[in-house]
Scaffold this motif. Structure first.
Motif, short mmCIF file in Angstrom:
data_model
loop_
_atom_site.label_atom_id
_atom_site.label_comp_id
_atom_site.label_asym_id
_atom_site.label_seq_id
_atom_site.Cartn_x
_atom_site.Cartn_y
_atom_site.Cartn_z
N GLY A 43 10.86 0.92 -5.39
CA GLY A 43 10.97 -0.60 -5.33
C GLY A 43 11.04 -1.28 -3.90
O GLY A 43 11.36 -0.64 -3.04
N LEU A 44 10.58 -2.42 -3.82
CA LEU A 44 10.26 -3.12 -2.78
C LEU A 44 11.32 -4.55 -2.70
O LEU A 44 10.72 -5.09 -3.58
N ILE A 45 12.04 -4.65 -1.72
CA ILE A 45 12.92 -5.90 -1.80
C ILE A 45 12.81 -6.54 -0.44
O ILE A 45 12.98 -5.78 0.62
N ASN A 46 12.24 -7.63 -0.30
CA ASN A 46 12.18 -8.35 0.92
C ASN A 46 13.36 -9.29 1.14
O ASN A 46 13.65 -10.20 0.78
N ILE A 47 14.54 -8.64 1.97
CA ILE A 47 15.43 -9.37 2.19
C ILE A 47 15.23 -9.91 3.70
O ILE A 47 15.24 -9.01 4.61
N PHE A 48 15.40 -11.05 3.89
CA PHE A 48 15.24 -11.83 5.37
C PHE A 48 16.55 -12.28 6.08
O PHE A 48 16.46 -12.75 6.99
N MET A 99 0.95 -1.07 0.07
CA MET A 99 0.06 -0.05 0.11
C MET A 99 0.79 1.32 -0.16
O MET A 99 0.47 2.19 -0.63
N VAL A 100 1.79 1.27 0.71
CA VAL A 100 2.79 2.38 0.76
C VAL A 100 3.47 2.74 -0.44
O VAL A 100 3.52 3.79 -0.91
N LYS A 101 3.81 1.75 -0.95
CA LYS A 101 4.40 1.83 -2.51
C LYS A 101 3.57 2.24 -3.52
O LYS A 101 3.77 3.46 -4.24
N ARG A 102 2.16 2.07 -3.42
CA ARG A 102 1.34 2.77 -4.56
C ARG A 102 1.11 4.15 -4.09
O ARG A 102 1.00 5.05 -4.92
N VAL A 103 1.09 4.57 -2.86
CA VAL A 103 0.85 5.94 -2.23
C VAL A 103 1.90 6.97 -3.02
O VAL A 103 1.67 7.83 -3.36
N PHE A 104 3.02 6.33 -2.86
CA PHE A 104 4.22 6.98 -3.45
C PHE A 104 4.15 7.02 -4.91
O PHE A 104 4.49 8.25 -5.27
N GLU A 105 3.65 5.90 -5.52
CA GLU A 105 3.82 6.20 -6.96
C GLU A 105 2.63 6.91 -7.34
O GLU A 105 2.99 7.67 -8.68
N GLU A 106 1.62 7.12 -6.64
CA GLU A 106 0.61 7.95 -7.12
C GLU A 106 0.96 9.59 -7.12
O GLU A 106 0.65 10.43 -7.81
N THR A 107 2.17 9.85 -6.17
CA THR A 107 2.81 11.05 -6.05
C THR A 107 3.96 11.34 -7.15
O THR A 107 4.48 12.28 -7.30
N GLY A 108 4.43 10.39 -7.92
CA GLY A 108 5.37 10.43 -9.10
C GLY A 108 6.65 9.91 -8.52
O GLY A 108 7.50 10.04 -9.00
N ILE A 109 6.67 9.51 -7.23
CA ILE A 109 7.91 8.83 -6.59
C ILE A 109 7.94 7.51 -7.00
O ILE A 109 7.11 6.59 -6.58
N VAL A 110 9.17 7.02 -7.71
CA VAL A 110 9.31 5.64 -8.03
C VAL A 110 9.87 4.92 -6.87
O VAL A 110 10.86 5.21 -6.20
N LEU A 113 18.12 4.82 -0.44
CA LEU A 113 17.94 3.34 0.33
C LEU A 113 16.92 3.62 1.52
O LEU A 113 17.82 4.49 2.42
N ILE A 114 16.05 2.81 1.95
CA ILE A 114 15.43 2.96 3.32
C ILE A 114 15.42 1.57 3.74
O ILE A 114 14.86 0.72 3.06
N THR A 115 16.14 1.29 4.67
CA THR A 115 15.92 -0.12 5.43
C THR A 115 14.92 -0.29 6.77
O THR A 115 15.40 0.85 7.40
N VAL A 116 14.28 -1.12 6.57
CA VAL A 116 13.45 -1.25 7.80
C VAL A 116 13.62 -2.51 8.61
O VAL A 116 13.32 -3.69 8.09
N GLU A 117 14.01 -2.55 9.82
CA GLU A 117 14.47 -3.76 10.68
C GLU A 117 13.30 -3.99 11.60
O GLU A 117 12.66 -3.10 12.24
N GLU A 118 13.07 -5.36 11.92
CA GLU A 118 12.12 -5.74 12.96
C GLU A 118 12.85 -5.95 14.18
O GLU A 118 12.13 -6.25 15.37
N HIS A 119 13.96 -5.61 14.33
CA HIS A 119 14.90 -5.60 15.54
C HIS A 119 15.91 -4.52 15.51
O HIS A 119 15.82 -3.39 15.04
N ILE A 120 17.08 -4.90 16.38
CA ILE A 120 18.01 -3.89 16.54
C ILE A 120 18.50 -3.33 15.08
O ILE A 120 18.91 -4.05 14.30
N LEU A 121 19.09 -2.19 15.15
CA LEU A 121 19.85 -1.51 14.07
C LEU A 121 21.24 -2.26 13.68
O LEU A 121 21.70 -2.70 12.64
#
Length: 72
Positions: free
Chosen positions: A14-19, A1-12, A35-43
């Motif tokens: 990409g989403l990669i799930n690295i586990f 959903m977030v990806k779609r919101v960005f793209e609607e405003t013209g911001i390209v 690049l933005i990384t999102v951790e589920e735990h400590i940085l």
């Protein structure tokens, strides 16, 4: 959903799930301006740290924002 919101405003976006950190697909760091990384735990020691090392070692002109739980 977030990806779609960005793209609607013209911001390209990409989403990669690295586990896992190793083996890390280094090619994901080449090309993007930011690049933005999102951790589920400590940085420390996570995906963001691996990305930071690649950006630094290859002297890439990429902005990095790491999101996660700070170490106490």
């Amino acid at each position: 959903m977030v990806k779609r919101v960005f793209e609607e405003t013209g911001i390209v976006v990409g989403l990669i799930n690295i586990f896992r950190v190793k083996p890390f697909p280094k090619e994901v760091c080449v090309g993007p301006k930011t690049l933005i990384t999102v951790e589920e735990h400590i940085l420390s020691g996570g995906i963001g740290s691996a990305v930071s090392e690649i950006i630094t070692d290859r002297n890439l002109n990429v902005k990095l924002r790491r999101i996660g739980i700070p170490e106490k």
